[in-house]
Design a protein around this motif. Structure first.
Motif, mmCIF file in Angstrom:
data_model
loop_
_atom_site.group_PDB
_atom_site.id
_atom_site.type_symbol
_atom_site.label_atom_id
_atom_site.label_comp_id
_atom_site.label_asym_id
_atom_site.label_seq_id
_atom_site.Cartn_x
_atom_site.Cartn_y
_atom_site.Cartn_z
ATOM 1 N N ARG A 141 0.842 -1.205 0.000
ATOM 2 C CA ARG A 141 0.000 0.000 0.000
ATOM 3 C C ARG A 141 0.875 1.253 0.000
ATOM 4 N NH1 ARG A 141 -2.383 -1.050 4.424
ATOM 5 N NH2 ARG A 141 -3.786 -2.529 3.402
ATOM 6 N N TRP A 154 2.427 1.648 -3.409
ATOM 7 C CA TRP A 154 1.409 2.021 -4.388
ATOM 8 C C TRP A 154 1.092 3.510 -4.308
ATOM 9 C CZ3 TRP A 154 -0.391 0.606 -8.756
ATOM 10 C CH2 TRP A 154 -1.700 0.812 -9.183
ATOM 11 N N GLN A 155 1.121 4.079 -3.113
ATOM 12 C CA GLN A 155 0.817 5.500 -2.939
ATOM 13 C C GLN A 155 1.862 6.393 -3.595
ATOM 14 O OE1 GLN A 155 0.453 5.731 1.311
ATOM 15 N NE2 GLN A 155 -1.700 5.132 1.307
ATOM 16 N N ARG A 173 -4.234 -7.127 -3.682
ATOM 17 C CA ARG A 173 -5.660 -6.812 -3.506
ATOM 18 C C ARG A 173 -5.914 -6.238 -2.120
ATOM 19 N NH1 ARG A 173 -6.692 -11.387 -6.580
ATOM 20 N NH2 ARG A 173 -6.778 -12.684 -4.708
ATOM 21 N N GLU A 174 -5.336 -6.887 -1.099
ATOM 22 C CA GLU A 174 -5.523 -6.399 0.273
ATOM 23 C C GLU A 174 -4.940 -5.002 0.449
ATOM 24 O OE1 GLU A 174 -4.520 -7.714 4.872
ATOM 25 O OE2 GLU A 174 -4.334 -9.213 3.269
ATOM 26 N N ALA A 175 -3.904 -4.684 -0.329
ATOM 27 C CA ALA A 175 -3.272 -3.366 -0.267
ATOM 28 C C ALA A 175 -4.068 -2.305 -1.021
ATOM 29 C CB ALA A 175 -1.863 -3.445 -0.837
ATOM 30 N N GLY A 176 -5.109 -2.716 -1.757
ATOM 31 C CA GLY A 176 -5.888 -1.769 -2.544
ATOM 32 C C GLY A 176 -5.277 -1.456 -3.892
ATOM 33 N N VAL A 177 -4.368 -2.301 -4.354
ATOM 34 C CA VAL A 177 -3.734 -2.102 -5.665
ATOM 35 C C VAL A 177 -4.693 -2.598 -6.736
ATOM 36 C CG1 VAL A 177 -1.778 -2.727 -7.128
ATOM 37 C CG2 VAL A 177 -1.431 -2.333 -4.670
ATOM 38 N N GLU A 178 -4.989 -1.730 -7.696
ATOM 39 C CA GLU A 178 -5.990 -2.021 -8.722
ATOM 40 C C GLU A 178 -5.375 -2.761 -9.914
ATOM 41 O OE1 GLU A 178 -6.562 1.980 -9.750
ATOM 42 O OE2 GLU A 178 -7.179 2.575 -7.739
ATOM 43 N N ARG A 214 -1.328 2.294 -12.315
ATOM 44 C CA ARG A 214 -2.309 3.135 -11.607
ATOM 45 C C ARG A 214 -3.164 3.905 -12.593
ATOM 46 N NH1 ARG A 214 -3.680 5.197 -6.847
ATOM 47 N NH2 ARG A 214 -2.010 4.635 -5.438
#
Length: 199
Positions: free
Chosen positions: A62, A65-66, A123-128, A198
């Motif tokens: 996460r 990814w940010q 997925r759990e990290a919110g990566v699309e 992203r």
């Protein structure tokens, strides 16, 4: 920006960058998620064989990814199944003979050594829209000494540094004997590549 927790690896990276006259890189000592550049800063964020060392992999993913700007890419590599086998098992068995408390039945990358496991973390990290693929390969061993070079150039070195000289000599001898007796000429070098762009 190149980040690592090893000052020695950063020194090598700086030397290589200078030799190639690369001046637009900043090498920093630190944890991959401990540095805080502005969010959405980078066209590409790459984590090579490091994510599995973090206890909370989704939190690390996460944070990485940010840092990716819209249209940018996150790429994570991890070792696949059976990494360095059969040498891996031989190495840890030799460690158990001299220092049972240092023996490891479980490697940190075992938590994420399949594409489905890598995707679950992302997925759990919110990566699309992440994708993960496995690439199966081998690392050739021209000799028993080549195996020992691989040992010294890997994370196994940290365990070796905890041994006395006598213990280290025994582990060295047992490993060379194993490779020579078994006739092994390669070890598994399987890799998982996970990427996401992203939106």
């Amino acid at each position: 920006m190149g980040v690592d927790i090893s000052e020695e690896l950063l020194r090598l990276a700086r030397t290589k960058a200078a030799a190639q006259q690369i001046s637009n890189v900043d090498f920093r000592l630190g944890d991959m998620v401990g540095l805080h550049p502005p969010e959405a800063t980078f066209d590409a964020v790459v984590c090579v064989f490091g994510i599995f060392f973090v206890p909370d992999m989704p939190a690390a993913a996460r944070a990485l990814w940010q840092l990716v700007r819209p249209g940018g890419v996150l790429a994570i590599t991890t070792w696949g199944p059976q990494f360095l086998e059969p040498g891996n098992s031989a190495f840890w068995n030799s460690i158990r003979e001299v220092r049972p408390e240092l023996y490891k039945e479980f490697n940190p990358w075992d938590r994420i050594c399949e594409p489905s496991a890598a995707l679950a973390v992302l997925r759990e990290a919110g990566v699309e829209n992440a994708q993960a693929i496995a690439e199966y390969g081998e690392h050739a061993l021209a000799s028993a000494d080549a195996w020992w070079c691989a040992v010294l150039g890997s994370g196994y070195r940290g365990t070796l540094e905890q041994l006395s000289p006598t213990e280290r000599d025994q582990v060295h001898r047992v490993n060379l004997d194993f490779i020579e007796r078994s006739g092994i000429r390669s070890v598994a070098a399987n890799v998982i590549y996970a990427t996401a762009v992203r939106s």
